[in-house]
Design an enzyme around this catalytic site. Structure first.
Site, PDB file in Angstrom:
ATOM      1  N   ASP A  64       6.300  10.890  -9.180  1.00  0.00           N
ATOM      2  CA  ASP A  64       6.115  11.947 -10.163  1.00  0.00           C
ATOM      3  C   ASP A  64       4.679  12.426 -10.066  1.00  0.00           C
ATOM      4  O   ASP A  64       3.745  11.683 -10.356  1.00  0.00           O
ATOM      5  CB  ASP A  64       6.413  11.419 -11.566  1.00  0.00           C
ATOM      6  CG  ASP A  64       6.325  12.504 -12.637  1.00  0.00           C
ATOM      7  OD1 ASP A  64       5.835  13.615 -12.341  1.00  0.00           O
ATOM      8  OD2 ASP A  64       6.740  12.235 -13.781  1.00  0.00           O
ATOM      9  N   TYR A 161       1.954  29.580 -15.518  1.00  0.00           N
ATOM     10  CA  TYR A 161       2.202  29.475 -14.074  1.00  0.00           C
ATOM     11  C   TYR A 161       1.218  30.328 -13.253  1.00  0.00           C
ATOM     12  O   TYR A 161       0.572  29.802 -12.335  1.00  0.00           O
ATOM     13  CB  TYR A 161       3.644  29.855 -13.767  1.00  0.00           C
ATOM     14  CG  TYR A 161       4.008  29.808 -12.296  1.00  0.00           C
ATOM     15  CD1 TYR A 161       4.314  28.602 -11.676  1.00  0.00           C
ATOM     16  CD2 TYR A 161       4.047  30.968 -11.526  1.00  0.00           C
ATOM     17  CE1 TYR A 161       4.649  28.548 -10.334  1.00  0.00           C
ATOM     18  CE2 TYR A 161       4.384  30.926 -10.186  1.00  0.00           C
ATOM     19  CZ  TYR A 161       4.689  29.713  -9.587  1.00  0.00           C
ATOM     20  OH  TYR A 161       5.008  29.673  -8.247  1.00  0.00           O
ATOM     21  N   LYS A 165      -1.641  29.022 -10.458  1.00  0.00           N
ATOM     22  CA  LYS A 165      -1.679  29.439  -9.060  1.00  0.00           C
ATOM     23  C   LYS A 165      -2.996  30.142  -8.716  1.00  0.00           C
ATOM     24  O   LYS A 165      -3.482  30.049  -7.580  1.00  0.00           O
ATOM     25  CB  LYS A 165      -0.482  30.339  -8.756  1.00  0.00           C
ATOM     26  CG  LYS A 165       0.855  29.595  -8.769  1.00  0.00           C
ATOM     27  CD  LYS A 165       0.861  28.464  -7.742  1.00  0.00           C
ATOM     28  CE  LYS A 165       2.205  27.792  -7.635  1.00  0.00           C
ATOM     29  NZ  LYS A 165       2.216  26.715  -6.599  1.00  0.00           N
TER      30      LYS A 165
END
Length: 248
Positions: A64, A161, A165
């Protein structure tokens, strides 16, 4: 691929999508590939999807990426069982569909940052231990067009998100500088795809971008192989791939 024959590649998020495609492409081209993912059984199943001669080169470790100690243990196991890491594919990434301003969304935000940013930092640090000894290697970051500009999808928030990035876009340059400053020939490449038809895109999101074109995971894996085969003096720092007709 001659210089990479029988050397070790590690692929994170290897249980599906781009990661699974990278495992198959790298193994079929002569590398010993270790896939990291929470769903280890899916990586094991990839052995039946590669060429017969490549099956013994595909390995899986349950990990994980939100847990730094699991990452450290995984890389120690890799070096002990299979040898020094030559190629790292930082592919694991998640997105959450809640709004940034929603109440009680802190778990979503932290999960994305821990996987998309800290997971990359932890895995790259651990892989670089091997690379700095050999003096060469290649680190890939599977980025996104959202790492360069924020796509506008009707009725959809990408939450944190795109910021995650954007972070790895900056990290790619930091790695390039550090690898040089530490007197290595290790390369780093950010690959930024547009929309890819993988599990990361929810069915709801697909409805909101109905009829939009998609890349396949294999398209990204093919691009990665191209970057990996460049001569030692050539570094592809950023490669952007979009499906023809993409709206973003």
């Amino acid at each position: 691929m001659e210089r990479w024959q029988n050397r070790v590649a590690v692929v994170t998020g290897a249980s599906s999508g781009i990661g699974a495609a990278c495992v198959k492409y790298l193994a079929n081209n002569g590398m010993v590939v270790v896939g990291l993912a929470r769903r280890k059984e899916r990586i094991d199943a990839l052995k039946d999807q590669v060429e017969p001669s490549a099956r013994d080169r595909v390995h899986a470790i349950k990990c994980d990426l939100q847990d730094e100690q699991q990452i450290i243990a995984a890389f120690k196991e890799i070096e002990s069982k299979y040898g020094p890491v030559a190629v790292l594919v930082n592919n694991a990434g998640i997105v959450r569909g809640t709004n940034l301003v929603d109440e009680n969304n802190s778990l979503d935000i932290r999960a994305v940052i821990n996987t998309n940013v800290l997971g990359v930092a932890d895995c790259t640090r651990e892989a670089f231990r091997s690379m700095k000894v050999s003096g060469d290697g290649h680190v890939f970051i599977i980025n996104s067009i959202a790492g360069h500009s924020v796509p506008r999808i009707p009725n959809t928030s990408l939450n944190i998100y795109p910021p995650s990035k954007h972070a790895v876009t900056a990290m790619t340059e930091i790695y390039r500088q550090e690898f040089f400053n530490l007197n290595t020939k290790v390369k780093v490449t950010s690959i930024s795809p547009g929309a890819v038809d993988t599990e990361i895109i929810s069915e709801e999101m697909k409805v909101n971008i109905e009829n939009a074109p998609f890349l396949k995971g294999e398209d990204v894996a093919d691009a990665l192989l191209y970057c990996l085969q460049t001569p030692p003096h050539v570094q592809i720092h950023e490669l952007t791939i979009k499906p023809v007709g993409e709206m973003f």
